[in-house]
Design a protein around this motif. Sequence first.
Motif, PDB file in Angstrom:
ATOM      1  N   ARG A 205     -19.199  10.056  36.876  1.00 10.76           N
ATOM      2  CA  ARG A 205     -20.410   9.847  37.322  1.00 10.76           C
ATOM      3  C   ARG A 205     -21.013  11.068  37.901  1.00 10.76           C
ATOM      4  O   ARG A 205     -20.389  11.795  38.839  1.00 10.76           O
ATOM      5  CB  ARG A 205     -20.339   8.697  38.694  1.00 10.76           C
ATOM      6  CG  ARG A 205     -21.469   8.408  39.204  1.00 10.76           C
ATOM      7  CD  ARG A 205     -21.522   7.406  40.338  1.00 10.76           C
ATOM      8  NE  ARG A 205     -20.777   6.067  39.726  1.00 10.76           N
ATOM      9  CZ  ARG A 205     -21.548   5.192  39.309  1.00 10.76           C
ATOM     10  NH1 ARG A 205     -22.855   5.176  38.947  1.00 10.76           N
ATOM     11  NH2 ARG A 205     -21.235   4.092  38.753  1.00 10.76           N
ATOM     12  N   THR A 206     -22.154  11.355  37.340  1.00  9.54           N
ATOM     13  CA  THR A 206     -22.656  12.765  37.823  1.00  9.54           C
ATOM     14  C   THR A 206     -23.515  12.580  39.027  1.00  9.54           C
ATOM     15  O   THR A 206     -24.283  11.357  39.483  1.00  9.54           O
ATOM     16  CB  THR A 206     -23.601  13.190  36.810  1.00  9.54           C
ATOM     17  OG1 THR A 206     -24.616  12.215  36.261  1.00  9.54           O
ATOM     18  CG2 THR A 206     -22.902  13.392  35.488  1.00  9.54           C
ATOM     19  N   ASN A 207     -23.724  13.427  39.870  1.00  6.39           N
ATOM     20  CA  ASN A 207     -24.607  13.660  41.185  1.00  6.39           C
ATOM     21  C   ASN A 207     -25.684  14.885  40.988  1.00  6.39           C
ATOM     22  O   ASN A 207     -25.140  15.699  41.212  1.00  6.39           O
ATOM     23  CB  ASN A 207     -23.817  13.717  42.370  1.00  6.39           C
ATOM     24  CG  ASN A 207     -24.639  13.611  43.581  1.00  6.39           C
ATOM     25  OD1 ASN A 207     -25.778  13.193  43.631  1.00  6.39           O
ATOM     26  ND2 ASN A 207     -23.754  14.019  44.600  1.00  6.39           N
ATOM     27  N   ASP A 208     -26.939  14.549  40.846  1.00 10.16           N
ATOM     28  CA  ASP A 208     -27.605  15.653  40.708  1.00 10.16           C
ATOM     29  C   ASP A 208     -27.326  16.685  39.612  1.00 10.16           C
ATOM     30  O   ASP A 208     -27.701  17.903  39.760  1.00 10.16           O
ATOM     31  CB  ASP A 208     -27.756  16.606  42.003  1.00 10.16           C
ATOM     32  CG  ASP A 208     -28.265  15.664  43.126  1.00 10.16           C
ATOM     33  OD1 ASP A 208     -29.047  14.897  43.072  1.00 10.16           O
ATOM     34  OD2 ASP A 208     -27.798  15.904  44.295  1.00 10.16           O
ATOM     35  N   VAL A 209     -27.047  16.075  38.369  1.00 10.06           N
ATOM     36  CA  VAL A 209     -26.652  16.917  37.351  1.00 10.06           C
ATOM     37  C   VAL A 209     -27.369  16.196  36.000  1.00 10.06           C
ATOM     38  O   VAL A 209     -27.166  15.039  35.914  1.00 10.06           O
ATOM     39  CB  VAL A 209     -25.214  16.753  37.101  1.00 10.06           C
ATOM     40  CG1 VAL A 209     -24.687  17.572  35.817  1.00 10.06           C
ATOM     41  CG2 VAL A 209     -24.251  17.519  38.410  1.00 10.06           C
ATOM     42  N   SER A 210     -27.883  17.268  35.265  1.00  2.00           N
ATOM     43  CA  SER A 210     -28.350  16.902  34.031  1.00  2.00           C
ATOM     44  C   SER A 210     -28.299  17.889  32.850  1.00  2.00           C
ATOM     45  O   SER A 210     -27.561  19.051  33.363  1.00  2.00           O
ATOM     46  CB  SER A 210     -30.009  16.462  34.335  1.00  2.00           C
ATOM     47  OG  SER A 210     -30.532  17.718  34.587  1.00  2.00           O
ATOM     48  N   LEU A 211     -28.451  17.678  31.793  1.00  2.00           N
ATOM     49  CA  LEU A 211     -28.408  18.529  30.534  1.00  2.00           C
ATOM     50  C   LEU A 211     -29.545  18.908  30.135  1.00  2.00           C
ATOM     51  O   LEU A 211     -30.744  18.243  29.766  1.00  2.00           O
ATOM     52  CB  LEU A 211     -27.603  17.755  29.535  1.00  2.00           C
ATOM     53  CG  LEU A 211     -26.262  17.609  29.709  1.00  2.00           C
ATOM     54  CD1 LEU A 211     -25.616  16.713  28.757  1.00  2.00           C
ATOM     55  CD2 LEU A 211     -25.167  18.878  29.685  1.00  2.00           C
TER      56      LEU A 211
END
Length: 373
Positions: A205-211
Motif C-alpha cells: 500500500r503506497t502513501n504519497d507515492v506515484s510513478l
Amino acid sequence: MLIRIKAIDTVFFRDGKPFNMGSENVADGIFPPLPSAIYGALRSAYFGQRPELLHDLIKDGSLNSVEDPSANLKINGIVLVIKNTLCIPAPLDLVFEKEKSINLRKKEKRNKSYQAVCLKPTTNDSMKSSVPTEYILSYNKMIQSIADGFISDMNLSNYINEDCEQLKVSLLSDYVSSEARIGIARDYDTRSAKESMLYLINMNRTNDVSLLVDFEGIDIPEKGILKLGGEGKATVYKKTSDKFYLEQPEIDGDYFKICLITPAVFENGWLPDFIDKINLTGYIGNTKVKVLSAATGKPLAVGGYDQNLNQPKPMKRAVPAGSVYYMKIEEGTKEEVIKCFHNRSIMENKLGKEGFGLSYIAKWGGDFEELKE
C-alpha cells in the motif's frame, strides 16, 4: 508522453521466488515494479482502445512482430514521485555510518530523510570481494548498507557532481507498507475451495507515492485506468507536465561512474555486455573504458508471462537498480561516454526498450579511500 501512475488500492508485484503448490505458499511483493510490468500495462492500455487490432494480431500470429504497432513502444524513464518530489533509487555506494544509523532514524523520523556517506575504492589487500575488480569499495568507519533507499532530484544533482557531504536518503519503507492477504484457490467446476491451496501474499500500500513514466512509440488517452501487477489491480494515470531533468556532469580527467536507475540484465551476470569479463575493459563506440570497481547489490530475479506463447518467460538474473560502476577512460573521449550512457539505457536490446538498464553518468575524480590503521 509523460504520465503519472498512482495506485488507488493495494498493489502486488511478484518477486522471483517460486510460488507453487507444495513448495511455497507465501508470495512476497516488490516495489517499485519491474519495468516489464509497466511496459505490459502500457501496451494493454493501447490495445484497450483497439480490441479489433489485438484480435487480428493474435489470430494472424503477428503479436510482437513488425506488424504490431505496440512493439514500437519504448520507455525512456521511470522514476518515483514521493510527496511531489522526484526520486530515484539511492546509488549502492551510499551507506549509513553504523554507529549513527539507529539514533539518526529516531532523530529525523519526522523528516523521513537520513544522512548518508559515500564509499570510495581502496587497494587494501586485507579486504575481499566476490566482484573481481581492481579496487574494493570501503569506508574508514563501520557502515550499514541501505536496503530500500531513494534520493530526491536535488540530492541526485549533488551526487552527480560529486558533492557528497550533504546527501540525504529516504527509505521507501517509510512510504510503502506491506499488508498480508490470505486466500485459497477455488475449483471452477464445483465453485468450492481446493484442498492444500491456502496461500498468503504480501500486498503493498503506497502513501504519497506515484510513478512518473516517460515513453514513446504509442498513443494512449491522456488519462485513464491501468491494470498493473498481480490480480489486475487498478491504478489511475494522467498525462503530466512534470519534468525529470538529469543534470549532465562535467567529468574531470579520465574517471567517472555509471549508475543504474532501473535493473539491468547482462549476459555475464554483474558485468555490462560491452565489458570483457577477463580484462574488465570494453568499448563505448570508439572509447575504451575499464571497470575499476563496482557496487552491484543482490541479484534480482526477472521473469514474467509471455501472452503470445501462453507460458512463463525464462527466469533471468538482473543487476538491481542503484548499482554503480567505477570506470576509467583508457582511450577516447568523455563526451562519447556521456552521449552513450547519460539518461538512456545501458542495454541495446528489447529489454532496453522496456525500460531496463536506464542509467546516468556521475562525476568521480579518481580519488581513493585511505584506510586508517
